[in-house]
Design a protein around this motif. Structure first.
Motif, PDB file in Angstrom:
ATOM      1  N   GLY A  50       0.859  -1.163   0.256  1.00 36.52           N
ATOM      2  CA  GLY A  50       0.149  -0.062   0.053  1.00 36.52           C
ATOM      3  C   GLY A  50       0.721   1.436  -0.008  1.00 36.52           C
ATOM      4  O   GLY A  50       2.130   1.366   0.184  1.00 36.52           O
ATOM      5  N   GLN A  51       0.115   2.485  -0.302  1.00 36.09           N
ATOM      6  CA  GLN A  51       0.808   3.603  -0.194  1.00 36.09           C
ATOM      7  C   GLN A  51       1.480   4.081   1.139  1.00 36.09           C
ATOM      8  O   GLN A  51       2.597   4.623   0.989  1.00 36.09           O
ATOM      9  CB  GLN A  51      -0.395   4.797  -0.476  1.00 36.09           C
ATOM     10  N   PHE A  52       1.158   3.605   2.447  1.00 37.46           N
ATOM     11  CA  PHE A  52       1.772   3.862   3.461  1.00 37.46           C
ATOM     12  C   PHE A  52       2.734   2.937   3.877  1.00 37.46           C
ATOM     13  O   PHE A  52       3.213   3.126   4.768  1.00 37.46           O
ATOM     14  CB  PHE A  52       0.541   3.754   4.712  1.00 37.46           C
ATOM     15  N   ARG A  53       3.124   1.969   2.737  1.00 38.54           N
ATOM     16  CA  ARG A  53       4.041   0.934   3.057  1.00 38.54           C
ATOM     17  C   ARG A  53       3.683   0.145   4.212  1.00 38.54           C
ATOM     18  O   ARG A  53       4.923   0.371   5.285  1.00 38.54           O
ATOM     19  CB  ARG A  53       5.238   1.638   3.003  1.00 38.54           C
ATOM     20  N   MET A 113      13.184  12.965  -1.041  1.00 42.02           N
ATOM     21  CA  MET A 113      12.101  12.431  -1.177  1.00 42.02           C
ATOM     22  C   MET A 113      12.099  10.847  -1.100  1.00 42.02           C
ATOM     23  O   MET A 113      12.663  10.135  -1.933  1.00 42.02           O
ATOM     24  CB  MET A 113      11.878  12.787  -2.730  1.00 42.02           C
ATOM     25  N   GLY A 114      11.953  10.326   0.140  1.00 43.25           N
ATOM     26  CA  GLY A 114      12.407   8.899   0.629  1.00 43.25           C
ATOM     27  C   GLY A 114      11.447   7.957   0.120  1.00 43.25           C
ATOM     28  O   GLY A 114      10.615   7.471   1.266  1.00 43.25           O
ATOM     29  N   TYR A 115      10.871   7.969  -0.834  1.00 45.26           N
ATOM     30  CA  TYR A 115       9.803   7.120  -1.211  1.00 45.26           C
ATOM     31  C   TYR A 115       9.791   6.066  -2.458  1.00 45.26           C
ATOM     32  O   TYR A 115      11.157   5.989  -2.792  1.00 45.26           O
ATOM     33  CB  TYR A 115       8.519   7.654  -1.554  1.00 45.26           C
ATOM     34  N   MET A 131      10.055  14.783   2.630  1.00 42.76           N
ATOM     35  CA  MET A 131       8.539  14.849   2.235  1.00 42.76           C
ATOM     36  C   MET A 131       7.862  13.462   2.393  1.00 42.76           C
ATOM     37  O   MET A 131       6.535  13.309   2.488  1.00 42.76           O
ATOM     38  CB  MET A 131       8.645  14.963   0.605  1.00 42.76           C
ATOM     39  N   PHE A 132       8.593  12.293   2.787  1.00 38.07           N
ATOM     40  CA  PHE A 132       7.740  11.078   3.102  1.00 38.07           C
ATOM     41  C   PHE A 132       8.571  10.570   4.415  1.00 38.07           C
ATOM     42  O   PHE A 132       9.159   9.522   4.487  1.00 38.07           O
ATOM     43  CB  PHE A 132       8.076  10.067   2.103  1.00 38.07           C
ATOM     44  N   ALA A 133       8.382  11.362   5.456  1.00 40.36           N
ATOM     45  CA  ALA A 133       8.910  11.142   6.697  1.00 40.36           C
ATOM     46  C   ALA A 133       8.977   9.923   7.498  1.00 40.36           C
ATOM     47  O   ALA A 133       9.570   9.608   8.303  1.00 40.36           O
ATOM     48  CB  ALA A 133       8.770  12.367   7.537  1.00 40.36           C
ATOM     49  N   ILE A 192       7.067  15.728   6.508  1.00 40.01           N
ATOM     50  CA  ILE A 192       5.600  15.701   6.185  1.00 40.01           C
ATOM     51  C   ILE A 192       5.619  13.972   6.162  1.00 40.01           C
ATOM     52  O   ILE A 192       5.987  13.218   5.546  1.00 40.01           O
ATOM     53  CB  ILE A 192       5.522  16.232   4.793  1.00 40.01           C
ATOM     54  N   GLU A 193       4.153  13.657   6.647  1.00 35.44           N
ATOM     55  CA  GLU A 193       3.763  12.102   6.485  1.00 35.44           C
ATOM     56  C   GLU A 193       2.275  12.145   6.516  1.00 35.44           C
ATOM     57  O   GLU A 193       1.447  12.805   7.314  1.00 35.44           O
ATOM     58  CB  GLU A 193       4.259  11.381   8.081  1.00 35.44           C
ATOM     59  N   LEU A 194       1.736  11.503   5.711  1.00 36.35           N
ATOM     60  CA  LEU A 194       0.289  11.372   5.292  1.00 36.35           C
ATOM     61  C   LEU A 194      -0.283  10.487   6.318  1.00 36.35           C
ATOM     62  O   LEU A 194      -1.515  10.864   6.847  1.00 36.35           O
ATOM     63  CB  LEU A 194       0.073  10.930   3.762  1.00 36.35           C
ATOM     64  N   ASN A 195       0.203   9.314   6.531  1.00 33.34           N
ATOM     65  CA  ASN A 195      -0.364   8.222   7.379  1.00 33.34           C
ATOM     66  C   ASN A 195      -0.491   8.732   9.015  1.00 33.34           C
ATOM     67  O   ASN A 195       0.583   8.654   9.642  1.00 33.34           O
ATOM     68  CB  ASN A 195       0.345   6.877   7.276  1.00 33.34           C
ATOM     69  N   GLY A 229       0.124  15.428   6.331  1.00 30.85           N
ATOM     70  CA  GLY A 229      -0.787  15.625   5.077  1.00 30.85           C
ATOM     71  C   GLY A 229      -0.030  15.230   3.729  1.00 30.85           C
ATOM     72  O   GLY A 229       0.851  14.408   4.017  1.00 30.85           O
ATOM     73  N   ASP A 230      -0.658  15.273   2.688  1.00 27.71           N
ATOM     74  CA  ASP A 230      -0.218  15.058   1.549  1.00 27.71           C
ATOM     75  C   ASP A 230       0.879  15.704   0.839  1.00 27.71           C
ATOM     76  O   ASP A 230       0.647  17.046   0.682  1.00 27.71           O
ATOM     77  CB  ASP A 230      -1.534  14.843   0.600  1.00 27.71           C
ATOM     78  N   CYS A 231       2.162  15.482   0.648  1.00 31.58           N
ATOM     79  CA  CYS A 231       3.148  16.348   0.198  1.00 31.58           C
ATOM     80  C   CYS A 231       2.870  16.987  -1.007  1.00 31.58           C
ATOM     81  O   CYS A 231       3.687  17.832  -1.420  1.00 31.58           O
ATOM     82  CB  CYS A 231       4.563  15.496   0.438  1.00 31.58           C
ATOM     83  N   ALA A 232       2.001  16.270  -1.793  1.00 31.84           N
ATOM     84  CA  ALA A 232       1.619  16.933  -3.075  1.00 31.84           C
ATOM     85  C   ALA A 232       0.865  18.145  -2.731  1.00 31.84           C
ATOM     86  O   ALA A 232       0.891  19.283  -3.674  1.00 31.84           O
ATOM     87  CB  ALA A 232       0.723  15.925  -3.831  1.00 31.84           C
ATOM     88  N   GLY A 247      17.720  -2.318   5.685  1.00 32.27           N
ATOM     89  CA  GLY A 247      18.669  -1.912   4.395  1.00 32.27           C
ATOM     90  C   GLY A 247      18.875  -0.510   4.112  1.00 32.27           C
ATOM     91  O   GLY A 247      19.800  -0.183   3.398  1.00 32.27           O
ATOM     92  N   ASN A 248      18.106   0.544   4.780  1.00 35.35           N
ATOM     93  CA  ASN A 248      18.256   1.862   4.614  1.00 35.35           C
ATOM     94  C   ASN A 248      18.966   2.348   5.544  1.00 35.35           C
ATOM     95  O   ASN A 248      19.330   3.563   5.746  1.00 35.35           O
ATOM     96  CB  ASN A 248      16.850   2.585   4.587  1.00 35.35           C
ATOM     97  N   LEU A 249      19.848   1.600   6.624  1.00 34.32           N
ATOM     98  CA  LEU A 249      20.545   2.046   7.709  1.00 34.32           C
ATOM     99  C   LEU A 249      21.837   3.267   7.195  1.00 34.32           C
ATOM    100  O   LEU A 249      21.910   4.224   7.460  1.00 34.32           O
ATOM    101  CB  LEU A 249      21.252   1.142   8.449  1.00 34.32           C
TER     102      LEU A 249
HETATM  103  C1  SAM Z   1       8.648   4.045   2.652  1.00 34.99           C
HETATM  104  S1  SAM Z   1       8.012   5.096   4.030  1.00 34.99           S
HETATM  105  C2  SAM Z   1       9.518   5.932   4.607  1.00 34.99           C
HETATM  106  C3  SAM Z   1      10.664   5.619   4.094  1.00 34.99           C
HETATM  107  C4  SAM Z   1      11.916   6.394   4.615  1.00 34.99           C
HETATM  108  N1  SAM Z   1      11.931   7.625   3.802  1.00 34.99           N
HETATM  109  C5  SAM Z   1      12.911   5.704   4.482  1.00 34.99           C
HETATM  110  O1  SAM Z   1      13.282   5.509   3.494  1.00 34.99           O
HETATM  111  O2  SAM Z   1      13.365   4.936   5.314  1.00 34.99           O
HETATM  112  C6  SAM Z   1       7.275   6.150   2.968  1.00 34.99           C
HETATM  113  C7  SAM Z   1       6.337   6.794   3.924  1.00 34.99           C
HETATM  114  O3  SAM Z   1       5.498   7.869   2.938  1.00 34.99           O
HETATM  115  C8  SAM Z   1       4.312   8.092   3.498  1.00 34.99           C
HETATM  116  N2  SAM Z   1       3.677   8.726   2.403  1.00 34.99           N
HETATM  117  C9  SAM Z   1       3.143   8.166   1.397  1.00 34.99           C
HETATM  118  N3  SAM Z   1       2.532   9.073   0.461  1.00 34.99           N
HETATM  119  C10 SAM Z   1       2.737  10.248   1.001  1.00 34.99           C
HETATM  120  C11 SAM Z   1       2.234  11.612   0.574  1.00 34.99           C
HETATM  121  N4  SAM Z   1       1.660  11.475  -0.641  1.00 34.99           N
HETATM  122  N5  SAM Z   1       2.552  12.493   1.472  1.00 34.99           N
HETATM  123  C12 SAM Z   1       3.197  12.455   2.587  1.00 34.99           C
HETATM  124  N6  SAM Z   1       3.570  10.958   3.147  1.00 34.99           N
HETATM  125  C13 SAM Z   1       3.207  10.064   2.235  1.00 34.99           C
HETATM  126  C14 SAM Z   1       3.960   6.771   3.934  1.00 34.99           C
HETATM  127  O4  SAM Z   1       2.837   6.689   4.774  1.00 34.99           O
HETATM  128  C15 SAM Z   1       5.365   6.191   4.637  1.00 34.99           C
HETATM  129  O5  SAM Z   1       5.313   6.337   5.851  1.00 34.99           O
END
Ligand code: SAM
Length: 338
Positions: free
Chosen positions: A134-137, A259-261, A192-194, A215-218, A243-246, A172-174
């Motif tokens: 899912g989007q929230f991983r 942009m860690g997504y 942006m994807f905290a 920024i975190e949406l979940n 909120g949504d980083c968009a 793996g991201n350490l």
């Molecule tokens: C994979 S995780 C964070 C990974 C982290 N940056 C890392 O690399 O270790 C991605 C995060 O982005 C959040 N997320 C997904 N879409 C988002 C959006 N549009 N705006 C903000 N956060 C979002 C998810 O809920 C999740 O917590």
């Protein structure tokens, strides 16, 4: 005293699998060969008495060494032909063990979990991992032994509180987390994807930048992000934004944007590049890329997005963070944006 059944060698295997069914085998002691030339017997250690067999008190029980591999510990507990499926790796987050168990030995998950807890006595529960979605991983996980799911994980002098059945934590991201913690102080950063603060917390703790917009949406991850800001005493540096980083990414403020997504990160490049100060700054753009498209695709995506909003790009570096899936890498491209 240590009990064992005394059984002729030729009858041992059927006795052992019978004891296995009854979960009576004592896996901390080794099966011993005894008897004279004429007649060979095995002493199979048991936890409690059992009528069907000749039970003895072992004079000299042999124990396994303190640090026994999981496979070794299960050698006398599960059928030999199943040992090849025993996991050789697992993750420990805080005081919780996360393990993937192949379907072939799913029925053994409790004995595997108990063996893992014996190996890590400070751990409180063992959770079975079925992947991330899912989007929230979000992870798909289930407790095997122990009810505990929330824990505090310590890494690189940072504390991360999370519920491991709701929140992913990629070991793996350490190295990338450590790399981000070496930025210059005095910077303004946008993450942006905290998530729960995977990058924001180590950056704030070790680099002490001027400000980090995280920024975190979940909402679940966001609540842990806020707790982790307090746990690591970086309230004066990190400004959490739910909120949504968009929509909520502050524009034109940052010296650095992360942009860690994965998967669809390129959909947010306009907001990511737009967040960089007019005077310029650095973008760390993550994506999951098939081997054949490395690094052309992420680089051209950054260049196209920058051109579309009239910004200049200089690629500073491209690196592989980890293997994401067969033939696909999680990568990051560092780009100077003017
Ligand atoms: C994979 S995780 C964070 C990974 C982290 N940056 C890392 O690399 O270790 C991605 C995060 O982005 C959040 N997320 C997904 N879409 C988002 C959006 N549009 N705006 C903000 N956060 C979002 C998810 O809920 C999740 O917590």
């Amino acid at each position: 005293m240590k009990k064992a059944i005394l059984i002729p060698v030729e009858k041992a295997e059927s006795a052992r699998s019978d004891l296995l069914q009854k979960e009576l085998l004592d896996g901390t002691r080794k099966i011993k060969l005894t008897g004279s030339k004429g007649e060979k017997f095995l002493e199979i250690p048991i936890k409690t008495d059992i009528e069907e067999y000749t039970v003895i008190e072992q004079d000299a029980p042999e124990y396994y060494g303190k640090w026994q591999s999981l496979n070794e510990r299960l050698r006398d507990i599960i059928p030999l032909d199943e040992l090849k499926y025993v996991p050789s790796g697992w993750q420990i987050i805080g005081d919780i063990i996360i393990v993937s168990i192949p379907p072939e030995i799913d029925k053994r998950k409790t004995v595997i979990a108990n063996a893992l807890l014996e190996m890590y006595p400070r751990c409180k529960s063992v959770i079975q991992d079925f992947g991330i979605e899912g989007q929230f991983r979000e992870p798909i996980r289930q407790n095997i032994v122990g009810d505990k799911t929330e824990t505090i994980h310590k890494e690189h002098q940072c504390l991360f509180k999370m519920d491991v059945t709701k929140i992913m934590y990629s070991k793996g991201n350490l190295s990338e987390r450590k790399r981000m913690s070496k930025i210059d102080s005095g910077e303004v950063v946008v993450d942006m994807f905290a998530g729960i603060g995977y990058f924001s917390i180590p950056m704030a703790v070790h680099a002490k930048p001027k400000q980090i917009f995280s920024i975190e949406l979940n909402p679940v991850s966001f609540s842990y992000l806020c707790e982790n800001i307090n746990l690591n005493h970086v309230e004066n540096i990190i400004k959490p934004i739910n909120g949504d980083c968009a929509e909520v990414t502050p524009q034109g403020v940052a010296d650095r944007v992360i942009m860690g997504y994965v998967g669809v990160t390129h959909h947010y490049l306009k907001q990511g590049i737009g967040a960089i100060k007019k005077s310029g700054g650095v973008l760390h753009y993550h994506e999951t890329t098939p081997e054949s498209l490395l690094f052309d695709r992420p680089v051209s995506r950054i260049k196209d997005a920058a051109r579309a909003i009239g910004r200049e790009v200089e690629i500073m570096g491209c690196r592989r963070i980890k293997k994401y899936s067969p033939g696909v890498w999680h990568v990051v491209v560092d780009a100077k944006i003017q």
